[in-house]
Design a protein around this motif. Structure first.
Motif, mmCIF file in Angstrom:
data_model
loop_
_atom_site.group_PDB
_atom_site.id
_atom_site.type_symbol
_atom_site.label_atom_id
_atom_site.label_comp_id
_atom_site.label_asym_id
_atom_site.label_seq_id
_atom_site.Cartn_x
_atom_site.Cartn_y
_atom_site.Cartn_z
ATOM 1 N N CYS A 64 13.220 57.589 48.665
ATOM 2 C CA CYS A 64 12.553 57.846 47.349
ATOM 3 C C CYS A 64 12.427 56.488 46.632
ATOM 4 C CB CYS A 64 13.249 58.912 46.483
ATOM 5 S SG CYS A 64 12.722 60.568 47.085
ATOM 6 N N CYS B 72 8.901 57.012 35.055
ATOM 7 C CA CYS B 72 9.123 58.308 34.640
ATOM 8 C C CYS B 72 10.659 58.219 33.701
ATOM 9 C CB CYS B 72 9.253 58.968 35.746
ATOM 10 S SG CYS B 72 7.918 59.315 36.612
ATOM 11 N N THR C 145 12.423 53.786 36.355
ATOM 12 C CA THR C 145 12.706 55.245 35.851
ATOM 13 C C THR C 145 13.898 55.371 35.181
ATOM 14 O OG1 THR C 145 11.294 55.974 37.522
ATOM 15 C CG2 THR C 145 12.864 57.386 36.863
ATOM 16 N N THR D 214 9.549 60.900 47.806
ATOM 17 C CA THR D 214 8.906 60.856 46.607
ATOM 18 C C THR D 214 8.740 59.782 45.859
ATOM 19 O OG1 THR D 214 9.234 63.398 46.440
ATOM 20 C CG2 THR D 214 8.914 62.433 44.479
ATOM 21 N N THR D 215 7.777 59.384 45.121
ATOM 22 C CA THR D 215 7.750 58.195 44.315
ATOM 23 C C THR D 215 7.706 58.808 42.738
ATOM 24 O OG1 THR D 215 5.380 57.842 44.219
ATOM 25 C CG2 THR D 215 6.708 56.824 45.819
ATOM 26 N N PHE D 216 8.801 57.976 41.867
ATOM 27 C CA PHE D 216 8.705 58.223 40.373
ATOM 28 C C PHE D 216 8.378 56.770 39.911
ATOM 29 C CE2 PHE D 216 11.715 61.330 42.234
ATOM 30 C CZ PHE D 216 11.335 62.668 41.683
ATOM 31 N N SER E 200 4.193 63.074 43.950
ATOM 32 C CA SER E 200 4.448 61.884 43.374
ATOM 33 C C SER E 200 4.173 61.856 41.788
ATOM 34 C CB SER E 200 3.438 60.784 43.816
ATOM 35 O OG SER E 200 2.177 60.755 43.517
ATOM 36 N N PHE E 201 5.109 61.110 41.039
ATOM 37 C CA PHE E 201 5.150 61.099 39.697
ATOM 38 C C PHE E 201 5.040 59.936 39.125
ATOM 39 C CE2 PHE E 201 7.705 64.624 41.396
ATOM 40 C CZ PHE E 201 7.293 65.500 40.707
ATOM 41 N N LYS E 202 4.046 59.583 38.213
ATOM 42 C CA LYS E 202 3.619 58.409 37.455
ATOM 43 C C LYS E 202 3.591 58.646 36.066
ATOM 44 C CE LYS E 202 0.898 54.244 37.593
ATOM 45 N NZ LYS E 202 -0.421 53.671 37.316
ATOM 46 N N LEU F 115 13.623 60.870 33.650
ATOM 47 C CA LEU F 115 14.095 61.650 34.247
ATOM 48 C C LEU F 115 15.668 62.471 33.780
ATOM 49 C CD1 LEU F 115 13.500 60.501 37.729
ATOM 50 C CD2 LEU F 115 12.329 62.311 36.785
ATOM 51 N N CYS G 69 5.592 60.101 33.950
ATOM 52 C CA CYS G 69 5.763 61.586 33.490
ATOM 53 C C CYS G 69 7.158 61.617 32.876
ATOM 54 C CB CYS G 69 5.864 62.259 34.819
ATOM 55 S SG CYS G 69 4.189 62.448 35.569
ATOM 56 N N PHE H 229 12.599 55.088 42.824
ATOM 57 C CA PHE H 229 12.988 55.272 41.454
ATOM 58 C C PHE H 229 12.369 53.775 40.597
ATOM 59 C CE2 PHE H 229 15.373 58.380 43.731
ATOM 60 C CZ PHE H 229 15.278 59.415 43.006
#
Length: 190
Positions: free
Chosen positions: A131, A116, A136, A111-113, A92-94, A118, A96, A133
């Motif tokens: 997922c 972020c 994001t 997956t969690t964004f 998982s991305f926070k 991207l 980022c 987003f």
């Protein structure tokens, strides 16, 4: 040769460009403000780890395992996630920065964004079902033959996803970001 095993350890402010990271398995470890930029972090197992305020830009992660790993406020520009170990892959991305990274042909379902960046990320032939987003930025992100079934783009922005070239069954979008699905058609939405 026995692999090193590290359990529930905290690594703070370590510059792995100067101090070589030990190969092995890191279980339930926390990495705070560490620098992995451009290093070879291949064949390392990260299980239930947290990376906070770390720099992973251009790090080589060939056959590296990320099993239930959280990245928070990390700089991860140009990372080739498509080369990681696929077994039990879950991230998982926070907050980022993931610009110019690649998830090419990867299975990253659930997956969690969150918050972020991207931009220019390659999601070609990625299985990204269910997922999130959330808030994001997907400017220039490549979606081609990508499976985005059940994914949530309601608060995502700057994306361009062609519904004819991707799988979008049950994917969620908001009225405000519908243009990202229609921009290939050169129509004017007011």
């Amino acid at each position: 040769m026995t692999d090193n095993y590290f359990d529930s350890e905290e690594y703070s402010k370590i510059d792995f460009t100067k101090t070589k990271i030990k190969k092995g398995e890191y279980d339930n470890c926390t990495f705070l403000n560490c620098n992995f930029e451009g290093i070879h972090a291949s064949n390392i197992q990260f299980v239930e780890c947290e990376f906070i305020d770390c720099n992973f830009s251009n790090t080589i992660v060939k056959d590296t395992a990320f099993k239930d790993v959280d990245f928070i406020n990390c700089k991860m520009i140009g990372l080739k996630f498509n080369e990681v170990n696929l077994f039990l892959l879950q991230m998982s991305f926070k907050d980022c920065q993931l610009n110019f990274s690649s998830f090419y042909q990867l299975k990253i379902s659930k997956t969690t964004f969150t918050n972020c960046n991207l931009q220019e990320v390659d999601f070609t032939e990625t299985i990204a079902t269910s997922c999130l987003f959330d808030n994001t930025d997907l400017k220039g992100a490549i979606f081609e033959d990508t499976n985005l079934d059940n994914s949530d783009f309601r608060t995502a922005f700057n994306f361009n996803i062609n519904p004819e070239k991707n799988h979008l069954k049950q994917a969620k979008f908001s009225r405000e970001n519908l243009y990202g699905l229609l921009s290939d058609y050169k129509i004017i939405i007011e």
